[in-house]
Write a protein that holds these residues in place. Structure first.
Motif, PDB file in Angstrom:
ATOM      1  N   CYS A  63       2.288 -16.995   2.491  1.00 52.29           N
ATOM      2  CA  CYS A  63       0.927 -16.934   3.034  1.00 52.29           C
ATOM      3  C   CYS A  63       0.619 -15.588   3.669  1.00 52.29           C
ATOM      4  CB  CYS A  63       0.736 -18.036   4.069  1.00 52.29           C
ATOM      5  SG  CYS A  63       0.990 -19.687   3.435  1.00 52.29           S
ATOM      6  N   ILE A  64       1.566 -14.682   3.710  1.00 54.76           N
ATOM      7  CA  ILE A  64       1.391 -13.392   4.362  1.00 54.76           C
ATOM      8  C   ILE A  64       1.000 -12.348   3.317  1.00 54.76           C
ATOM      9  CG2 ILE A  64       2.552 -11.579   5.688  1.00 54.76           C
ATOM     10  CD1 ILE A  64       4.357 -13.769   6.855  1.00 54.76           C
ATOM     11  N   ASP A  65      -0.098 -11.626   3.567  1.00 54.05           N
ATOM     12  CA  ASP A  65      -0.605 -10.635   2.606  1.00 54.05           C
ATOM     13  C   ASP A  65       0.422  -9.560   2.267  1.00 54.05           C
ATOM     14  OD1 ASP A  65      -3.057 -11.836   2.278  1.00 54.05           O
ATOM     15  OD2 ASP A  65      -4.049 -10.626   3.815  1.00 54.05           O
ATOM     16  N   LYS A  66       1.224  -9.160   3.236  1.00 58.14           N
ATOM     17  CA  LYS A  66       2.201  -8.087   3.009  1.00 58.14           C
ATOM     18  C   LYS A  66       3.337  -8.507   2.067  1.00 58.14           C
ATOM     19  CE  LYS A  66       0.492  -4.953   5.732  1.00 58.14           C
ATOM     20  NZ  LYS A  66       0.003  -3.691   5.267  1.00 58.14           N
ATOM     21  N   CYS A  67       3.438  -9.789   1.742  1.00 51.57           N
ATOM     22  CA  CYS A  67       4.472 -10.291   0.825  1.00 51.57           C
ATOM     23  C   CYS A  67       3.906 -10.613  -0.557  1.00 51.57           C
ATOM     24  CB  CYS A  67       5.126 -11.539   1.406  1.00 51.57           C
ATOM     25  SG  CYS A  67       6.000 -11.261   2.948  1.00 51.57           S
TER      26      CYS A  67
END
Length: 86
Positions: A63-67
């Motif tokens: 759910c994390i954009d950086k991943c």
């Protein structure tokens, strides 16, 4: 008699929509982006699961954009233009 020669260059894609000329339909566009979990998200989730966070916490990296990996397509002809991998 030949028409004008169209020269296209490869434009690097990033995490945000990119302004470019589509190499398939030759339209000037801003790419359409779609995010999906990348290798970083899966590895992070596996590590969280191994250390004991397996009751749903291991899904947080998805759910994390950086991943996320970001796929770019042309909104005019729907051609695949590239992927930005994290």
């Amino acid at each position: 008699m030949k028409g004008p020669e169209i020269v296209t260059t490869v434009v690097p894609v990033g995490p945000n929509p990119t302004h470019m000329i589509c190499p398939h339909c030759h339209a000037e566009i801003d790419t359409t982006t779609k995010s999906k979990p990348g290798l970083v998200a899966y590895i992070s989730g596996a590590i969280l699961c191994i250390i004991g966070c397996f009751w749903g916490c291991c899904l947080i990296p998805c759910c994390i954009d950086k991943c996320m990996d970001v796929s770019h397509t042309c909104p005019n002809c729907d051609s695949y233009l590239g992927t930005y991998k994290r």
